[in-house]
Design an enzyme around this catalytic site. Structure first.
Site, PDB file in Angstrom:
ATOM      1  N   CYS B  83     -41.140 -68.322 -44.104  1.00  0.00           N
ATOM      2  CA  CYS B  83     -39.880 -68.343 -44.859  1.00  0.00           C
ATOM      3  C   CYS B  83     -38.816 -67.468 -44.212  1.00  0.00           C
ATOM      4  O   CYS B  83     -37.656 -67.508 -44.613  1.00  0.00           O
ATOM      5  CB  CYS B  83     -40.119 -67.912 -46.292  1.00  0.00           C
ATOM      6  SG  CYS B  83     -41.714 -68.436 -46.935  1.00  0.00           S
ATOM      7  N   HIS B 330     -33.667 -72.951 -51.863  1.00  0.00           N
ATOM      8  CA  HIS B 330     -34.462 -72.302 -50.817  1.00  0.00           C
ATOM      9  C   HIS B 330     -35.018 -73.330 -49.840  1.00  0.00           C
ATOM     10  O   HIS B 330     -36.207 -73.629 -49.844  1.00  0.00           O
ATOM     11  CB  HIS B 330     -35.580 -71.496 -51.484  1.00  0.00           C
ATOM     12  CG  HIS B 330     -36.453 -70.721 -50.540  1.00  0.00           C
ATOM     13  ND1 HIS B 330     -36.044 -70.285 -49.296  1.00  0.00           N
ATOM     14  CD2 HIS B 330     -37.736 -70.286 -50.681  1.00  0.00           C
ATOM     15  CE1 HIS B 330     -37.043 -69.638 -48.712  1.00  0.00           C
ATOM     16  NE2 HIS B 330     -38.075 -69.630 -49.520  1.00  0.00           N
TER      17      HIS B 330
END
Lengths: 130, 382
Positions: B83, B330
């Protein structure tokens, strides 16, 4: 899915809880070459007793596909009596008995199946000791 | 090392972009960034993406993206750190310019997440496959276990934890690129479906398609292109254990602390110098832990401080003016670059209704896995 060999490589750790104890006191269930604390490459081979304590836990309601039939199920981070940190699924345990500090023991269980033509995967789960 | 400036940015809409492929997303953000910097050619290209192979069955993004934004021939590679791929790509671009190797560098991040069914599995590849994921844990599950210890140790209530996404949604209302630009209330959080106890759906950042790009150049050349530029004052990056269970203290994210300390040291700044910070609130508990590791609040106090309004406009520091991962969305590999874009917009006075007034220093914090990697940037208004 040709991942059976990926599975068999981990058998000593998953079936027999074979671990390594490093000079710093760090205990690793996965095979390691270097002590992450001291950098030492020396270690002693040990077998975990299978007893430990819950450091944290959660109940999984949304899982990856291969565990969907089991939801909701509990997963815990456990510190074994030898000091190894292990993430394990809980089994034979009521959710209301889960708490930080609860004592557990590891048991041998089926984990998942590799699809219709794959092998069945086994390993450890943990249950609360009353 | 040379000083490095950001001279242009580009974002796609964040959301469920059914009409856009991974290359469409990247190209849109990259071409917007090049247009805003008024350039047509770059010297080098980096693209951050966590798992284009599993999400879009497409690897080799460096080549693909250079090809589709008219830059065939330039060195072009993909950067992966789960991430934090986007933030790490920005760091590589920074090093490329700072070292003197290249002058004009395009850095982007992209993730196309809505083309696969089992996204939970893809995200979990950022954890230890054989010793975490094999035993049934999910990403929300790992953060849920952080939340469990933190709440029990420091007495943070479920209602207080809910104030993190409530605050971020309030900020996101003013972000035209946000996936969820609307407010949510306490009842909505507490009645949303359970994902991994104690975390509910509205504690979790969403599944998002999106891309973000920035153009970097040596600070001394920035004025050739634009009068709207910021300086990358510092960057800090660090690694941590891949498995969540190997964190000595389950409420601590050592890689965040290390990356933050490195950035503060390089910048010669302290937490109190920072006007706003974009943090990696992949789950509500993450914003709390990160705010403590970056020194904005003492350990054990950030949850209550955020609930009391200390992390919004008029508080101690504005955390996630963009709406954060929760409200903005996201798209994993794009997130770290999108944070930089937000900091750029804030520091050049282009953040509209969500503008942090008189902002001089902005920070971004982008994290991989359950704290296995972290990259922190400090940007300065010019």
């Amino acid at each position: 899915m040709a991942i059976s060999q990926r599975y068999t490589r981990e058998i000593p750790h998953r079936y027999r809880l074979e671990a390594q104890k490093f000079p710093s006191g760090f205990v690793s269930l996965p095979r390691r070459y270097v002590d992450p604390i001291s950098g030492s490459r020396e270690f002693e081979k040990i077998r975990l007793s299978g007893k430990g304590t819950i450091l944290s836990y959660t109940i999984i309601y949304v899982s990856a596909d291969q565990f969907k039939l089991l939801t909701p199920y509990a997963v815990a981070v456990i510190e074994t009596d030898e000091g190894a940190r292990v993430t394990a699924m809980m089994t034979d345990t009521n959710f209301e008995d889960l708490k930080i500090g609860a004592r557990v023991e590891f048991v041998f269980r089926k984990i998942m199946e590799e699809g219709a033509s794959g092998i069945i995967n086994y390993g450890y789960k943990a249950k609360i000791i009353k | 090392m040379r000083d490095v400036a950001i001279i242009g940015v580009g974002l796609t809409q964040f959301g469920e972009n059914w009409d856009q492929s991974i290359r469409d997303l990247f190209a849109e953000a990259a071409l917007k960034a090049m247009e805003s910097a008024k350039i047509e050619k770059v010297d080098s290209l980096y693209v951050g993406s966590m798992s284009s192979g599993l999400y879009a069955y497409q690897e080799h993004l460096g080549s693909l993206m250079a090809d589709y934004v008219g830059q065939i021939g330039v060195p072009a590679v993909r950067i992966e750190s789960a991430c934090s791929s986007g933030g790490q790509a920005v760091r590589m671009g920074f090093l490329d310019v700072a070292s003197g190797m290249h002058d004009i560098v395009l850095v982007g991040g992209v993730e196309k997440m809505w083309d696969v069914e089992d996204g939970t599995f893809v995200l979990a590849t950022a954890a230890d496959q054989e010793y975490e994921v094999y035993n049934g844990v999910t990403f929300p599950g790992l953060y849920a276990m952080m939340a469990r210890v933190y709440m029990e140790r420091y007495g943070l209530t479920r209602e207080e934890l809910a104030q993190v996404p409530i605050k971020n949604h309030k900020h996101g209302v003013n972000n035209p690129y946000a996936q969820f630009p609307f407010e949510i209330d306490l009842k909505a959080v507490l009645s949303s479906s359970m994902v991994a106890d104690p975390l509910r759906l509205l504690d979790c950042s969403p599944i998002t398609d999106g891309a973000a790009c920035v153009i970097l150049c040596p600070l001394e050349r920035a004025k050739e292109f634009t009068d709207k530029f910021v300086k990358i004052r510092a960057v800090g990056s660090a690694s941590g254990p891949i498995a969540f269970h190997d964190h000595k203290d389950l409420t601590r994210l050592d890689a965040v602390k290390l990356a933050g300390e490195r950035a503060y040291k390089m910048a010669g700044l302290k937490p109190e110098d920072i006007d706003f910070v974009e943090v990696h609130d992949c789950f509500s508990i993450a914003e709390i832990l990160v705010a403590e590791e970056l020194g904005f609040f003492d350990y054990g106090t950030a949850g209550k401080a955020i609930a009391e309004g200390q992390a919004t406009y008029g508080g101690k520091i504005v955390i996630n003016p963009s709406g954060g991962l929760k409200a903005k969305g996201h798209p994993v590999g794009a997130t770290g670059v999108a944070q930089i874009v937000e900091a750029y917009l804030q520091l050049t006075g282009q953040a509209g209704k969500r503008q942090v007034s008189n902002a001089r220093f902005g920070m971004t914090q982008n994290m991989g896995g359950s704290g296995g990697s972290c990259v922190v940037h400090i940007l300065e208004a010019m």
